[in-house]
Scaffold this motif. Structure first.
Motif, PDB file in Angstrom:
ATOM      1  N   ALA A 215       0.856  -1.185   0.000  1.00  0.00           N
ATOM      2  CA  ALA A 215       0.000   0.000   0.000  1.00  0.00           C
ATOM      3  C   ALA A 215       0.892   1.236   0.000  1.00  0.00           C
ATOM      4  O   ALA A 215       1.784   1.359   0.838  1.00  0.00           O
ATOM      5  CB  ALA A 215      -0.923   0.008   1.216  1.00  0.00           C
ATOM      6  N   LEU A 216       0.664   2.128  -0.950  1.00  0.00           N
ATOM      7  CA  LEU A 216       1.386   3.397  -1.012  1.00  0.00           C
ATOM      8  C   LEU A 216       0.419   4.495  -0.586  1.00  0.00           C
ATOM      9  O   LEU A 216      -0.594   4.729  -1.246  1.00  0.00           O
ATOM     10  CB  LEU A 216       1.901   3.660  -2.426  1.00  0.00           C
ATOM     11  CG  LEU A 216       2.920   2.663  -2.980  1.00  0.00           C
ATOM     12  CD1 LEU A 216       3.355   3.071  -4.387  1.00  0.00           C
ATOM     13  CD2 LEU A 216       4.130   2.563  -2.069  1.00  0.00           C
ATOM     14  N   SER A 217       0.724   5.151   0.525  1.00  0.00           N
ATOM     15  CA  SER A 217      -0.234   6.074   1.118  1.00  0.00           C
ATOM     16  C   SER A 217       0.321   7.480   1.304  1.00  0.00           C
ATOM     17  O   SER A 217       1.506   7.668   1.584  1.00  0.00           O
ATOM     18  CB  SER A 217      -0.691   5.545   2.485  1.00  0.00           C
ATOM     19  OG  SER A 217      -1.527   6.473   3.152  1.00  0.00           O
ATOM     20  N   LYS A 218      -0.580   8.441   1.180  1.00  0.00           N
ATOM     21  CA  LYS A 218      -0.276   9.811   1.592  1.00  0.00           C
ATOM     22  C   LYS A 218      -0.018   9.800   3.093  1.00  0.00           C
ATOM     23  O   LYS A 218      -0.629   9.025   3.836  1.00  0.00           O
ATOM     24  CB  LYS A 218      -1.459  10.718   1.274  1.00  0.00           C
ATOM     25  CG  LYS A 218      -1.136  12.197   1.259  1.00  0.00           C
ATOM     26  CD  LYS A 218      -0.338  12.567   0.016  1.00  0.00           C
ATOM     27  CE  LYS A 218      -0.097  14.083  -0.051  1.00  0.00           C
ATOM     28  NZ  LYS A 218       0.724  14.439  -1.225  1.00  0.00           N
ATOM     29  N   HIS A 219       0.874  10.662   3.550  1.00  0.00           N
ATOM     30  CA  HIS A 219       1.229  10.694   4.974  1.00  0.00           C
ATOM     31  C   HIS A 219       1.123  12.132   5.469  1.00  0.00           C
ATOM     32  O   HIS A 219       1.927  12.981   5.096  1.00  0.00           O
ATOM     33  CB  HIS A 219       2.657  10.176   5.142  1.00  0.00           C
ATOM     34  CG  HIS A 219       3.022   9.823   6.552  1.00  0.00           C
ATOM     35  ND1 HIS A 219       2.087   9.561   7.536  1.00  0.00           N
ATOM     36  CD2 HIS A 219       4.244   9.669   7.150  1.00  0.00           C
ATOM     37  CE1 HIS A 219       2.706   9.275   8.666  1.00  0.00           C
ATOM     38  NE2 HIS A 219       4.006   9.332   8.466  1.00  0.00           N
ATOM     39  N   GLN A 220       0.089  12.398   6.307  1.00  0.00           N
ATOM     40  CA  GLN A 220      -0.118  13.748   6.810  1.00  0.00           C
ATOM     41  C   GLN A 220      -0.137  13.838   8.321  1.00  0.00           C
ATOM     42  O   GLN A 220       0.078  14.911   8.879  1.00  0.00           O
ATOM     43  CB  GLN A 220      -1.448  14.314   6.266  1.00  0.00           C
ATOM     44  CG  GLN A 220      -1.457  14.602   4.781  1.00  0.00           C
ATOM     45  CD  GLN A 220      -2.714  15.329   4.347  1.00  0.00           C
ATOM     46  OE1 GLN A 220      -3.732  15.342   5.049  1.00  0.00           O
ATOM     47  NE2 GLN A 220      -2.661  15.958   3.184  1.00  0.00           N
ATOM     48  N   SER A 221      -0.435  12.729   9.001  1.00  0.00           N
ATOM     49  CA  SER A 221      -0.571  12.784  10.455  1.00  0.00           C
ATOM     50  C   SER A 221      -0.299  11.418  11.063  1.00  0.00           C
ATOM     51  O   SER A 221       0.097  10.484  10.362  1.00  0.00           O
ATOM     52  CB  SER A 221      -1.988  13.240  10.832  1.00  0.00           C
ATOM     53  OG  SER A 221      -2.912  12.177  10.695  1.00  0.00           O
ATOM     54  N   ALA A 222      -0.554  11.317  12.373  1.00  0.00           N
ATOM     55  CA  ALA A 222      -0.430  10.013  13.032  1.00  0.00           C
ATOM     56  C   ALA A 222      -1.683   9.173  12.836  1.00  0.00           C
ATOM     57  O   ALA A 222      -1.652   7.955  13.030  1.00  0.00           O
ATOM     58  CB  ALA A 222      -0.180  10.226  14.528  1.00  0.00           C
ATOM     59  N   TRP A 223      -2.777   9.795  12.441  1.00  0.00           N
ATOM     60  CA  TRP A 223      -4.060   9.102  12.318  1.00  0.00           C
ATOM     61  C   TRP A 223      -3.990   7.924  11.359  1.00  0.00           C
ATOM     62  O   TRP A 223      -4.472   6.837  11.651  1.00  0.00           O
ATOM     63  CB  TRP A 223      -5.140  10.095  11.867  1.00  0.00           C
ATOM     64  CG  TRP A 223      -6.490   9.469  11.667  1.00  0.00           C
ATOM     65  CD1 TRP A 223      -7.464   9.301  12.606  1.00  0.00           C
ATOM     66  CD2 TRP A 223      -7.016   8.942  10.454  1.00  0.00           C
ATOM     67  NE1 TRP A 223      -8.571   8.693  12.049  1.00  0.00           N
ATOM     68  CE2 TRP A 223      -8.313   8.459  10.719  1.00  0.00           C
ATOM     69  CE3 TRP A 223      -6.515   8.816   9.152  1.00  0.00           C
ATOM     70  CZ2 TRP A 223      -9.125   7.867   9.747  1.00  0.00           C
ATOM     71  CZ3 TRP A 223      -7.320   8.219   8.172  1.00  0.00           C
ATOM     72  CH2 TRP A 223      -8.599   7.755   8.485  1.00  0.00           C
ATOM     73  N   GLU A 224      -3.398   8.129  10.169  1.00  0.00           N
ATOM     74  CA  GLU A 224      -3.398   7.059   9.172  1.00  0.00           C
ATOM     75  C   GLU A 224      -2.527   5.877   9.584  1.00  0.00           C
ATOM     76  O   GLU A 224      -2.758   4.750   9.134  1.00  0.00           O
ATOM     77  CB  GLU A 224      -2.971   7.576   7.792  1.00  0.00           C
ATOM     78  CG  GLU A 224      -1.564   8.141   7.713  1.00  0.00           C
ATOM     79  CD  GLU A 224      -1.526   9.625   8.001  1.00  0.00           C
ATOM     80  OE1 GLU A 224      -0.510  10.260   7.682  1.00  0.00           O
ATOM     81  OE2 GLU A 224      -2.517  10.161   8.550  1.00  0.00           O
ATOM     82  N   THR A 225      -1.533   6.103  10.446  1.00  0.00           N
ATOM     83  CA  THR A 225      -0.739   4.960  10.904  1.00  0.00           C
ATOM     84  C   THR A 225      -1.585   4.028  11.764  1.00  0.00           C
ATOM     85  O   THR A 225      -1.310   2.829  11.843  1.00  0.00           O
ATOM     86  CB  THR A 225       0.496   5.420  11.695  1.00  0.00           C
ATOM     87  OG1 THR A 225       0.083   6.111  12.877  1.00  0.00           O
ATOM     88  CG2 THR A 225       1.370   6.334  10.850  1.00  0.00           C
ATOM     89  N   LEU A 226      -2.615   4.573  12.402  1.00  0.00           N
ATOM     90  CA  LEU A 226      -3.547   3.759  13.173  1.00  0.00           C
ATOM     91  C   LEU A 226      -4.598   3.121  12.267  1.00  0.00           C
ATOM     92  O   LEU A 226      -4.866   1.921  12.343  1.00  0.00           O
ATOM     93  CB  LEU A 226      -4.239   4.616  14.238  1.00  0.00           C
ATOM     94  CG  LEU A 226      -3.337   5.279  15.276  1.00  0.00           C
ATOM     95  CD1 LEU A 226      -4.129   6.297  16.090  1.00  0.00           C
ATOM     96  CD2 LEU A 226      -2.711   4.240  16.192  1.00  0.00           C
ATOM     97  N   MET A 227      -5.209   3.918  11.391  1.00  0.00           N
ATOM     98  CA  MET A 227      -6.305   3.433  10.565  1.00  0.00           C
ATOM     99  C   MET A 227      -5.860   2.393   9.545  1.00  0.00           C
ATOM    100  O   MET A 227      -6.529   1.372   9.347  1.00  0.00           O
ATOM    101  CB  MET A 227      -6.974   4.614   9.859  1.00  0.00           C
ATOM    102  CG  MET A 227      -8.163   4.211   8.977  1.00  0.00           C
ATOM    103  SD  MET A 227      -9.456   3.285   9.878  1.00  0.00           S
ATOM    104  CE  MET A 227     -10.152   4.583  10.899  1.00  0.00           C
ATOM    105  N   LEU A 228      -4.734   2.621   8.880  1.00  0.00           N
ATOM    106  CA  LEU A 228      -4.273   1.659   7.882  1.00  0.00           C
ATOM    107  C   LEU A 228      -3.908   0.332   8.524  1.00  0.00           C
ATOM    108  O   LEU A 228      -4.031  -0.724   7.902  1.00  0.00           O
ATOM    109  CB  LEU A 228      -3.077   2.234   7.108  1.00  0.00           C
ATOM    110  CG  LEU A 228      -3.372   3.477   6.273  1.00  0.00           C
ATOM    111  CD1 LEU A 228      -2.105   3.937   5.546  1.00  0.00           C
ATOM    112  CD2 LEU A 228      -4.491   3.222   5.273  1.00  0.00           C
ATOM    113  N   PHE A 229      -3.470   0.376   9.762  1.00  0.00           N
ATOM    114  CA  PHE A 229      -3.162  -0.848  10.505  1.00  0.00           C
ATOM    115  C   PHE A 229      -4.415  -1.689  10.696  1.00  0.00           C
ATOM    116  O   PHE A 229      -4.341  -2.925  10.794  1.00  0.00           O
ATOM    117  CB  PHE A 229      -2.567  -0.466  11.865  1.00  0.00           C
ATOM    118  CG  PHE A 229      -1.940  -1.603  12.612  1.00  0.00           C
ATOM    119  CD1 PHE A 229      -0.807  -2.237  12.130  1.00  0.00           C
ATOM    120  CD2 PHE A 229      -2.473  -2.043  13.811  1.00  0.00           C
ATOM    121  CE1 PHE A 229      -0.218  -3.290  12.820  1.00  0.00           C
ATOM    122  CE2 PHE A 229      -1.893  -3.091  14.510  1.00  0.00           C
ATOM    123  CZ  PHE A 229      -0.766  -3.721  14.013  1.00  0.00           C
TER     124      PHE A 229
END
Length: 247
Positions: A80-94
């Motif tokens: 998965a190649l993802s945009k990275h803007q905050s800590a939120w997506e590190t939780l949600m993508l997990f």
């Protein structure tokens, strides 16, 4: 991003307290379980840690999410190649991708307890200062993780970027996918508008997260995978996170 009202400061402080409590209680548990059980079981505990934080920020700070494209995640493992803007997506993508592991900087493993947990959960730690060694480690460990059934999440811009900003996309994700013959799924979101990078404040609203159609690592070249993934992500960002023109 709205105005920082007293209510937002209060809710952000409450979330920080709850987040700290969750981490204080569960991190030793997750670490201990990692030594005592099979990986599949200990992975469930790590997901609970992430899920509780998402629930906390949703109900305390009013930060919701609208997800599109879950059907685009293939049943087989991939990148998965993802945009990275905050800590939120590190939780949600997990929580969204099966058996998620991240490509992360090696320094994170030195953080007491939290870093020790990362080291026990098959994430791919690289030294970003040594490009050749980092690429070799990614290819070696990445292929192994994919064989084990993991999804590998890579932030191709390398670090968190503010809404409206863009950094050069690295090509390592496409190279790994092409060498391993696995699909690549692009991900776009606007989490940084509500949970800004390095910010104490969390703003209420609805994060829009889009998961794109998979790109075939068996038929496309690495360059084409990276080109198509970047083009799709940035096109989605223009729709879900339009920025006002500069004066």
């Amino acid at each position: 991003m709205g105005k920082a009202t007293p209510g937002i400061y209060l809710r952000s402080a409450l979330f920080l307290a709850v987040q700290s409590a969750i981490t204080f209680v569960l991190t030793p548990v997750v670490l201990g379980v990692s030594f005592l059980s099979k990986y599949e079981y200990r992975y469930l505990w790590a997901r609970w840690w992430a899920r509780l934080q998402i629930l906390a920020v949703t109900y305390i700070c009013g930060l919701k999410v609208e997800i599109e494209g879950l059907e685009n995640i293939p049943s087989q493992s991939g990148v998965a190649l993802s945009k990275h803007q905050s800590a939120w997506e590190t939780l949600m993508l997990f929580l969204l991708f099966p058996k998620t592991v991240y490509v992360l900087k090696r320094e994170l493993l030195s953080i007491p307890f939290f870093g020790w947990c990362l080291a026990r959960y098959h994430h791919i730690a690289i030294d970003r200062g040594q490009r050749r060694a980092a690429m070799a480690a990614l290819l070696k460990q990445g292929k192994q993780r994919l064989k084990e059934g993991h999804w590998i999440v890579i932030f191709p811009e390398g670090t968190r970027v503010a809404p409206g900003e863009k950094r050069r996309y690295a090509g390592s994700g496409g190279i790994l996918a092409q060498r391993a013959g696995v699909p690549v799924v692009p991900v776009a979101h606007n989490a940084g508008e509500f949970w800004p990078r390095n910010s104490f404040l969390k703003y209420p609203g609805t994060i829009r997260l889009r998961i794109g159609p998979p790109l075939d690592g068996q038929t496309l070249s690495a360059d084409e995978i990276n080109r198509q993934a970047e083009a799709w992500i940035e096109a989605q960002m223009a729709e879900i996170s339009p920025q006002p023109p500069r004066p």
